[in-house]
Write a protein that holds these residues in place. Structure first.
Motif, PDB file in Angstrom:
ATOM      1  N   SER A 178      -6.464 -14.996  82.296  1.00  0.00           N
ATOM      2  CA  SER A 178      -7.379 -14.980  83.551  1.00  0.00           C
ATOM      3  C   SER A 178      -8.580 -14.055  83.415  1.00  0.00           C
ATOM      4  CB  SER A 178      -6.705 -14.695  84.934  1.00  0.00           C
ATOM      5  OG  SER A 178      -5.751 -15.535  84.943  1.00  0.00           O
ATOM      6  N   THR A 179      -8.369 -12.883  82.487  1.00  0.00           N
ATOM      7  CA  THR A 179      -9.588 -11.856  82.238  1.00  0.00           C
ATOM      8  C   THR A 179     -10.557 -12.365  81.355  1.00  0.00           C
ATOM      9  OG1 THR A 179      -7.986 -10.207  82.895  1.00  0.00           O
ATOM     10  CG2 THR A 179      -9.896  -9.606  81.936  1.00  0.00           C
ATOM     11  N   LEU A 180     -10.000 -13.385  80.309  1.00  0.00           N
ATOM     12  CA  LEU A 180     -10.586 -13.906  79.384  1.00  0.00           C
ATOM     13  C   LEU A 180     -11.600 -15.009  79.944  1.00  0.00           C
ATOM     14  CD1 LEU A 180     -11.037 -13.982  76.323  1.00  0.00           C
ATOM     15  CD2 LEU A 180      -9.207 -15.582  76.263  1.00  0.00           C
ATOM     16  N   ILE A 181     -11.111 -15.850  80.946  1.00  0.00           N
ATOM     17  CA  ILE A 181     -11.862 -16.934  81.613  1.00  0.00           C
ATOM     18  C   ILE A 181     -12.924 -16.121  82.472  1.00  0.00           C
ATOM     19  CG2 ILE A 181     -11.677 -18.223  83.490  1.00  0.00           C
ATOM     20  CD1 ILE A 181      -8.831 -19.061  82.762  1.00  0.00           C
ATOM     21  N   ASP A 182     -12.510 -14.887  82.992  1.00  0.00           N
ATOM     22  CA  ASP A 182     -13.568 -14.123  83.852  1.00  0.00           C
ATOM     23  C   ASP A 182     -14.695 -13.768  82.948  1.00  0.00           C
ATOM     24  OD1 ASP A 182     -14.331 -13.069  86.470  1.00  0.00           O
ATOM     25  OD2 ASP A 182     -14.035 -11.304  85.511  1.00  0.00           O
ATOM     26  N   MET A 183     -14.230 -13.167  81.702  1.00  0.00           N
ATOM     27  CA  MET A 183     -15.224 -12.377  80.859  1.00  0.00           C
ATOM     28  C   MET A 183     -16.370 -13.739  80.450  1.00  0.00           C
ATOM     29  SD  MET A 183     -16.166 -12.257  77.486  1.00  0.00           S
ATOM     30  CE  MET A 183     -14.803 -12.976  76.665  1.00  0.00           C
ATOM     31  N   TYR A 184     -15.868 -14.503  79.927  1.00  0.00           N
ATOM     32  CA  TYR A 184     -16.687 -15.836  79.530  1.00  0.00           C
ATOM     33  C   TYR A 184     -17.794 -16.298  80.680  1.00  0.00           C
ATOM     34  CZ  TYR A 184     -14.778 -16.533  74.760  1.00  0.00           C
ATOM     35  OH  TYR A 184     -14.476 -16.402  73.614  1.00  0.00           O
ATOM     36  N   SER A 185     -17.135 -16.218  82.122  1.00  0.00           N
ATOM     37  CA  SER A 185     -17.989 -16.824  83.152  1.00  0.00           C
ATOM     38  C   SER A 185     -19.023 -15.741  83.042  1.00  0.00           C
ATOM     39  CB  SER A 185     -17.060 -17.045  84.083  1.00  0.00           C
ATOM     40  OG  SER A 185     -17.886 -17.207  85.358  1.00  0.00           O
ATOM     41  N   LYS A 186     -18.633 -14.553  83.223  1.00  0.00           N
ATOM     42  CA  LYS A 186     -19.654 -13.393  83.797  1.00  0.00           C
ATOM     43  C   LYS A 186     -20.645 -12.955  82.282  1.00  0.00           C
ATOM     44  CE  LYS A 186     -16.929 -11.521  87.464  1.00  0.00           C
ATOM     45  NZ  LYS A 186     -15.997 -10.419  87.950  1.00  0.00           N
ATOM     46  N   CYS A 187     -20.239 -13.637  81.398  1.00  0.00           N
ATOM     47  CA  CYS A 187     -21.106 -13.335  80.373  1.00  0.00           C
ATOM     48  C   CYS A 187     -21.990 -14.542  80.099  1.00  0.00           C
ATOM     49  CB  CYS A 187     -20.374 -13.011  79.044  1.00  0.00           C
ATOM     50  SG  CYS A 187     -19.717 -11.333  79.024  1.00  0.00           S
ATOM     51  N   GLY A 188     -21.910 -15.533  80.832  1.00  0.00           N
ATOM     52  CA  GLY A 188     -22.865 -16.742  80.937  1.00  0.00           C
ATOM     53  C   GLY A 188     -22.272 -17.971  80.146  1.00  0.00           C
ATOM     54  N   SER A 189     -21.050 -17.761  79.737  1.00  0.00           N
ATOM     55  CA  SER A 189     -20.392 -19.062  78.916  1.00  0.00           C
ATOM     56  C   SER A 189     -19.292 -19.837  79.919  1.00  0.00           C
ATOM     57  CB  SER A 189     -19.925 -18.700  77.886  1.00  0.00           C
ATOM     58  OG  SER A 189     -19.548 -19.739  76.881  1.00  0.00           O
ATOM     59  N   SER A 213     -21.429  -8.285  77.557  1.00  0.00           N
ATOM     60  CA  SER A 213     -21.400  -8.354  76.181  1.00  0.00           C
ATOM     61  C   SER A 213     -20.573  -9.767  75.844  1.00  0.00           C
ATOM     62  CB  SER A 213     -20.868  -7.104  75.344  1.00  0.00           C
ATOM     63  OG  SER A 213     -21.034  -7.154  74.141  1.00  0.00           O
ATOM     64  N   LEU A 214     -21.068 -10.652  75.550  1.00  0.00           N
ATOM     65  CA  LEU A 214     -20.472 -11.925  75.188  1.00  0.00           C
ATOM     66  C   LEU A 214     -19.865 -11.755  73.850  1.00  0.00           C
ATOM     67  CD1 LEU A 214     -19.629 -14.837  75.664  1.00  0.00           C
ATOM     68  CD2 LEU A 214     -21.826 -15.739  75.071  1.00  0.00           C
ATOM     69  N   LYS A 215     -20.686 -10.798  72.847  1.00  0.00           N
ATOM     70  CA  LYS A 215     -20.341 -10.942  71.486  1.00  0.00           C
ATOM     71  C   LYS A 215     -19.122 -10.229  71.458  1.00  0.00           C
ATOM     72  CE  LYS A 215     -21.905  -8.697  67.180  1.00  0.00           C
ATOM     73  NZ  LYS A 215     -23.046  -7.734  66.521  1.00  0.00           N
ATOM     74  N   HIS A 216     -19.008  -8.953  72.067  1.00  0.00           N
ATOM     75  CA  HIS A 216     -17.607  -8.073  72.026  1.00  0.00           C
ATOM     76  C   HIS A 216     -16.385  -8.873  72.594  1.00  0.00           C
ATOM     77  CE1 HIS A 216     -20.665  -4.670  71.606  1.00  0.00           C
ATOM     78  NE2 HIS A 216     -19.523  -4.480  70.708  1.00  0.00           N
ATOM     79  N   GLY A 217     -16.822  -9.697  73.635  1.00  0.00           N
ATOM     80  CA  GLY A 217     -15.712 -10.597  74.059  1.00  0.00           C
ATOM     81  C   GLY A 217     -15.169 -11.354  73.431  1.00  0.00           C
ATOM     82  N   LYS A 218     -16.060 -12.095  72.589  1.00  0.00           N
ATOM     83  CA  LYS A 218     -15.646 -13.277  71.494  1.00  0.00           C
ATOM     84  C   LYS A 218     -14.721 -12.400  70.369  1.00  0.00           C
ATOM     85  CE  LYS A 218     -19.243 -16.632  71.898  1.00  0.00           C
ATOM     86  NZ  LYS A 218     -20.275 -17.392  71.308  1.00  0.00           N
ATOM     87  N   GLN A 219     -15.227 -11.259  70.115  1.00  0.00           N
ATOM     88  CA  GLN A 219     -14.672 -10.607  69.028  1.00  0.00           C
ATOM     89  C   GLN A 219     -13.021 -10.365  69.571  1.00  0.00           C
ATOM     90  OE1 GLN A 219     -17.130  -7.012  68.394  1.00  0.00           O
ATOM     91  NE2 GLN A 219     -18.527  -8.308  66.859  1.00  0.00           N
ATOM     92  N   ILE A 220     -12.862  -9.806  70.748  1.00  0.00           N
ATOM     93  CA  ILE A 220     -11.459  -9.423  71.208  1.00  0.00           C
ATOM     94  C   ILE A 220     -10.696 -10.778  71.426  1.00  0.00           C
ATOM     95  CG2 ILE A 220     -10.239  -8.722  73.225  1.00  0.00           C
ATOM     96  CD1 ILE A 220     -12.566  -6.629  73.701  1.00  0.00           C
ATOM     97  N   HIS A 221     -11.433 -11.737  71.686  1.00  0.00           N
ATOM     98  CA  HIS A 221     -10.542 -13.292  71.899  1.00  0.00           C
ATOM     99  C   HIS A 221     -10.237 -13.476  70.392  1.00  0.00           C
ATOM    100  CE1 HIS A 221     -10.789 -17.629  73.273  1.00  0.00           C
ATOM    101  NE2 HIS A 221      -9.625 -17.352  72.994  1.00  0.00           N
ATOM    102  N   ALA A 222     -11.052 -13.376  69.413  1.00  0.00           N
ATOM    103  CA  ALA A 222     -10.626 -13.650  68.146  1.00  0.00           C
ATOM    104  C   ALA A 222      -9.444 -12.901  67.467  1.00  0.00           C
ATOM    105  CB  ALA A 222     -11.921 -13.592  67.216  1.00  0.00           C
ATOM    106  N   HIS A 223      -9.603 -11.652  67.879  1.00  0.00           N
ATOM    107  CA  HIS A 223      -8.531 -10.754  67.499  1.00  0.00           C
ATOM    108  C   HIS A 223      -7.252 -11.303  68.236  1.00  0.00           C
ATOM    109  CE1 HIS A 223      -6.848  -6.736  66.371  1.00  0.00           C
ATOM    110  NE2 HIS A 223      -6.048  -6.742  67.539  1.00  0.00           N
ATOM    111  N   LEU A 224      -7.204 -11.519  69.420  1.00  0.00           N
ATOM    112  CA  LEU A 224      -5.876 -12.119  69.875  1.00  0.00           C
ATOM    113  C   LEU A 224      -5.337 -13.345  69.177  1.00  0.00           C
ATOM    114  CD1 LEU A 224      -7.199 -12.344  73.909  1.00  0.00           C
ATOM    115  CD2 LEU A 224      -5.054 -11.135  72.909  1.00  0.00           C
TER     116      LEU A 224
END
Length: 603
Positions: free
Chosen positions: A358-369, A334-345
């Motif tokens: 590092s988890t943020l990097i991994d999330m974007y990668s595995k969500c296709g970005s 879920s790229l959308k939820h990942g972006k929301q958490i990044h925005a919250h940070l």
């Protein structure tokens, strides 16, 4: 009229009164959190020729250490030198050592220790504890071995230091030596050995320590009881952990959280959630334990719902919370939820540690970005450590960018970041996914010589996968024969996967047999072997493998898939009968199947 004694008529000395007022003002300033003003008043005292007593100076040093203020700690040290205490007595020197260690300056602490004309056991304990708590366990070992006299505190400090630094077997051995001496013990004597129990996950050792704590009457200590609950949970004895928890006369947030975390990590998320709801008080760690449990259980949407509820209730997430939530986003792509958490940070100006980034990097990668992954990585700048480099290399590997992964690996070495064992696992994966066989073999050969990393089972598994995927089975067999240790399940599974790709029935059968021998309850070998037989049309052998699985009660975990519709993630399993819209979904599938059959007939 009462008589007045001569003592009552003696006037108070004004200089002494003035000194007492100044000393009291220092205590008052420190209690108000005004350490700067308290330290600045030392100059006034020196100008007036007033020397503070040792207890007041020790108090100031303790305050500097508590505030981690090396700057003001050095000011107090300078004040000692200016007021005739260039070589302070043992008591103040001990305080200086503790202050310097708390402020992270172990070199100054060592200088103070080395210059001491007289040292007592407290001096040795101060330098020992400083090194142990700083994670400098080799220095702590040397200090411990040199100690002319050791008390209970010395032994406790060394056992705890070893256990917290990961040297658990050594901690257990030292604890046994300590107990055989018969010099006494206290509640802290069991803290180190329980840390070792938790990390080693040895049930027998945990039960022995439980018995000792019970016999000496320390079960009322919340930290020890909670550690025992944690040890039993980590060993897989969650029922015993729960029983011990129920027997505790008092329970705090730590003990509740320990049990919630235990059930969550054991996969029994329903009981974990029920216990969480029963908690009288909750903190960020409690929330994170449950959120992490749902995330690792594969229930990402539920984990994210809990995170939203946690924020609404005003509980501030910590580093582990964000790491778990980002992992939950990754698990459901879920790229959308990942972006929301990044925005919250960003919005809350939260300062994430390397693991979160590092988890943020991994999330974007595995969500296709992948581009977003690289931007986050580049923003780290000089803060890029081996973990972030590994994560970025892995991201490139996942997207088939093997050449770029190798280039990034070379850049990592060039800027002076030493690769570790995980670095080589991800770079071999990158080479395997991109077909860069010769490059991967070359890097494998350079591991020990150029980087001082001895290849382990996982590295050999990666190399087998790399060679096997390209069909170079003769080199794989040669590698297996030359391995310095017996191949484990990872190596045989890598070979089995390669054999399935190339239809190598003979070698695949051998690999499957060895894997089943090593891991009889793992479904992977049975499934891959069954697929190899099916591809070759050996249906009788397929039936035999299925029969063997049933006989040994080996069950394959059902796969799940998900889709996000109108900001809600829907999760499905094979032959799903629990989704509330299952009738409409199956009706739509029937329509698609009918349409596909019609299209096939037309062609």
């Amino acid at each position: 009229m009462p008589k007045l004694s001569s003592q009552n008529l003696t006037p108070t000395h004004p200089k002494k009164t003035n000194r007492l007022c100044l000393v009291q003002s220092i205590f008052d300033l420190c209690s108000q959190g005004k350490l700067k003003e308290a330290i600045n008043s030392l100059q006034l005292l020196a100008q007036r020729g007033i020397r503070l007593d040792s207890n007041t100076l020790a108090f100031l040093l303790e305050q500097c250490g508590s505030h981690r203020s090396l700057y003001y700690g050095k000011w107090v040290h300078l004040h000692l030198k200016l007021t005739g205490l260039k070589h302070p007595k043992t008591f103040l020197s001990n305080q200086l050592i503790s202050m310097y260690f708390k402020c992270g300056d172990y070199k100054e602490a060592q200088k103070v220790f080395d210059k001491m004309p007289v040292r007592n056991v407290f001096s040795w304990n101060a330098i020992l504890a400083g090194y142990a708590k700083s994670g400098m366990i080799n220095y702590a070992r040397r200090v411990f071995d040199r100690m002319p006299e050791r008390d209970v505190v010395s032994w406790n400090t060394m056992v705890i230091g070893l256990a917290q630094s990961g040297f658990c077997e050594e901690a257990v051995g030292l604890y046994r030596r300590f107990r055989r001496l018969g010099i006494g013990y206290n509640e802290f004597s069991f803290a180190g050995i329980l840390t070792a129990c938790v990390r080693l996950k040895e049930l027998g050792l945990s039960r022995q320590v439980h018995g000792q704590v019970l016999v000496v009457g320390f079960m009322s200590n919340l930290i020890l009881s909670s550690s025992l609950v944690d040890a039993y949970a980590k060993c897989g004895w969650i029922d015993n952990a729960h029983k011990l928890f129920d027997e505790m006369p008092m329970k705090d947030v730590l003990s509740w959280t320990t049990l919630v975390s235990g059930y969550a990590k054991c996969g029994d998320i329903e009981i974990a959630h029920r216990l969480f709801d029963e908690m009288p008080l909750k903190n960020a760690v409690s929330w994170t334990a449950l959120i992490g449990g749902y995330a690792w259980k594969g229930q990402g949407p539920r984990a994210l719902e809990l995170f939203t509820k946690m924020v609404k209730e005003g509980v501030k997430p910590d580093q582990f919370t964000f790491s778990s939530c980002l992992f939950a986003c990754t698990s459901i792509a879920s790229l959308k939820h990942g972006k929301q958490i990044h925005a919250h940070l960003i919005r809350t100006r939260f300062n994430p540690n390397t693991i979160v980034v590092s988890t943020l990097i991994d999330m974007y990668s595995k969500c296709g970005s992948l581009e977003a992954s690289r931007r986050v990585f580049d923003c780290l700048g000089k803060n890029q450590d081996v973990v972030s480099w590994n994560t970025m290399i892995a991201a490139l590997a996942q997207h088939g960018r093997g050449v770029e992964a190798i280039q990034l690996f070379e850049e990592m070495v060039r800027v002076g970041v030493n690769p570790n064992d995980i670095t080589f696992v991800v770079i071999f994966t990158a080479c395997s996914h991109s077909g860069l066989v010769n490059e991967g073999v070359g890097i494998f050969d350079s591991m020990s010589w150029n980087h001082g990393v001895v290849p382990g089972q996982e590295h050999y598994a990666c190399l087998v996968d790399l060679l096997g995927r390209s069909g170079r089975f003769n080199e794989v067999i040669d590698l297996l024969e030359k391995m310095p240790c017996e191949p484990d399940g990872r190596v045989w599974y890598a070979l089995l996967g390669a054999c399935r790709i190339h239809g190598n029935l003979e070698l695949g059968t051998k690999a499957a047999e060895r894997l089943i021998e090593l891991e009889p309850q793992s479904p992977s070998a049975y499934v891959v072997l069954s697929n190899i037989y099916a591809a070759d049309g050996r249906w009788d052998d397929v039936a035999k493998v299925r029969h063997m699985m049933n006989k040994r009660q080996v069950r394959k975990e059902p796969a799940i898939s998900w889709v996000e519709v109108k900001s809600k993630v829907h999760v499905f399993s094979v032959s799903d009968q629990v989704h509330p819209s299952k009738d409409e979904i199956y009706a739509a599938l029937q329509q698609f199947m009918a349409q596909m059959e019609n299209d096939a007939n037309i062609v």
